[in-house]
Design a protein around this motif. Structure first.
Motif, PDB file in Angstrom:
ATOM      1  N   VAL A   1       2.626 -27.630 -18.818  1.00  0.00           N
ATOM      2  CA  VAL A   1       2.149 -28.992 -18.610  1.00  0.00           C
ATOM      3  C   VAL A   1       0.645 -28.954 -18.396  1.00  0.00           C
ATOM      4  O   VAL A   1       0.070 -27.913 -18.090  1.00  0.00           O
ATOM      5  CB  VAL A   1       2.850 -29.668 -17.411  1.00  0.00           C
ATOM      6  N   THR A   2       0.038 -30.118 -18.560  1.00  0.00           N
ATOM      7  CA  THR A   2      -1.409 -30.229 -18.405  1.00  0.00           C
ATOM      8  C   THR A   2      -1.735 -31.299 -17.366  1.00  0.00           C
ATOM      9  O   THR A   2      -0.849 -32.055 -16.933  1.00  0.00           O
ATOM     10  CB  THR A   2      -2.078 -30.635 -19.728  1.00  0.00           C
ATOM     11  N   GLU A   3      -2.993 -31.386 -17.011  1.00  0.00           N
ATOM     12  CA  GLU A   3      -3.453 -32.421 -16.085  1.00  0.00           C
ATOM     13  C   GLU A   3      -3.121 -33.808 -16.623  1.00  0.00           C
ATOM     14  O   GLU A   3      -2.804 -34.717 -15.862  1.00  0.00           O
ATOM     15  CB  GLU A   3      -4.957 -32.284 -15.870  1.00  0.00           C
ATOM     16  N   ARG A   4      -3.167 -33.962 -17.932  1.00  0.00           N
ATOM     17  CA  ARG A   4      -2.892 -35.269 -18.538  1.00  0.00           C
ATOM     18  C   ARG A   4      -1.469 -35.745 -18.254  1.00  0.00           C
ATOM     19  O   ARG A   4      -1.236 -36.935 -18.070  1.00  0.00           O
ATOM     20  CB  ARG A   4      -3.151 -35.204 -20.036  1.00  0.00           C
ATOM     21  N   GLU A   5      -0.503 -34.814 -18.197  1.00  0.00           N
ATOM     22  CA  GLU A   5       0.873 -35.197 -17.890  1.00  0.00           C
ATOM     23  C   GLU A   5       1.101 -35.356 -16.386  1.00  0.00           C
ATOM     24  O   GLU A   5       1.812 -36.247 -15.945  1.00  0.00           O
ATOM     25  CB  GLU A   5       1.854 -34.149 -18.427  1.00  0.00           C
ATOM     26  N   VAL A   6       0.497 -34.481 -15.610  1.00  0.00           N
ATOM     27  CA  VAL A   6       0.737 -34.466 -14.168  1.00  0.00           C
ATOM     28  C   VAL A   6      -0.039 -35.575 -13.453  1.00  0.00           C
ATOM     29  O   VAL A   6       0.468 -36.196 -12.514  1.00  0.00           O
ATOM     30  CB  VAL A   6       0.375 -33.082 -13.577  1.00  0.00           C
ATOM     31  N   GLY A   7      -1.257 -35.835 -13.876  1.00  0.00           N
ATOM     32  CA  GLY A   7      -2.135 -36.789 -13.200  1.00  0.00           C
ATOM     33  C   GLY A   7      -1.525 -38.156 -12.956  1.00  0.00           C
ATOM     34  O   GLY A   7      -1.554 -38.659 -11.825  1.00  0.00           O
TER      35      GLY A   7
END
Length: 186
Positions: free
Chosen positions: A53-59
């Protein structure tokens, strides 16, 4: 306690309102969540794709959690060591009167750099006190992913397994795990 142990002891901070979550804290929480999820941790919430996962999904998910902070219903506990985010969790209460005496602990995670230093245990001890003494809760629940030994960690802290939901968590195609339901009387 030695000076070195005191310096590395976690500082536990409670957040109860959305405006308390600064942009720096938000960034650190997202970084922690991404690192823990991508390392195979059990904090992949519903709605995330499988790791990586990336910051874009988690943020956005973290933003929803932070926006929902409220001293009566949802609190965040954060552990720091020497100013660095070491771990965090969420404590929620359902407002429905039939279950308002119970809370749920979610998103328990320790940053990879701080594993095996007692951060998770410190957070779990503190959440018990906050739930009982500040929120007036009588019982806590949580769900843990089978296959990682998490039930043993929680058992050592006084939690009791009360059930399992077989195959409820699809970690990856062909990797379904039980969700272990645990409870703690306060």
């Amino acid at each position: 306690m030695t000076a070195q142990e005191a310096a590395s002891a976690p500082r536990l901070i409670q957040f109860t309102c959305p405006d308390e979550v600064t942009s720096d804290l938000r960034r650190d929480l997202v970084d922690c969540w991404v690192a823990v999820s991508n390392a195979g941790g059990a904090v992949i919430p519903y709605g995330f794709p499988p790791p990586p996962v990336t910051e874009r999904e988690v943020g956005p998910v973290l933003d929803q959690i932070a926006d929902g902070l409220d001293p009566r219903r949802c609190r965040m506990l954060v552990a720091t060591v020497e100013g660095e985010l070491a771990g965090w969790l969420i404590l929620r209460r359902d407002p429905h009167p039939v279950v308002a005496h119970c809370g749920v602990v979610n998103h328990v995670q320790t940053h990879l750099r701080f594993r095996r230093l007692g951060i998770g245990a410190a957070l779990m001890h503190r959440v018990r006190d906050v739930a009982r003494d500040e929120m007036g809760l009588a019982r806590l629940g949580l769900g843990a992913r089978a296959g990682l030994g998490l039930e043993e960690f929680y058992r050592r802290l006084g939690w009791v397994e009360v059930g399992r939901w077989p195959g409820a968590l699809r970690v990856a195609p062909g990797d379904d795990r039980d969700e272990i339901l645990m409870s703690l009387a306060l």
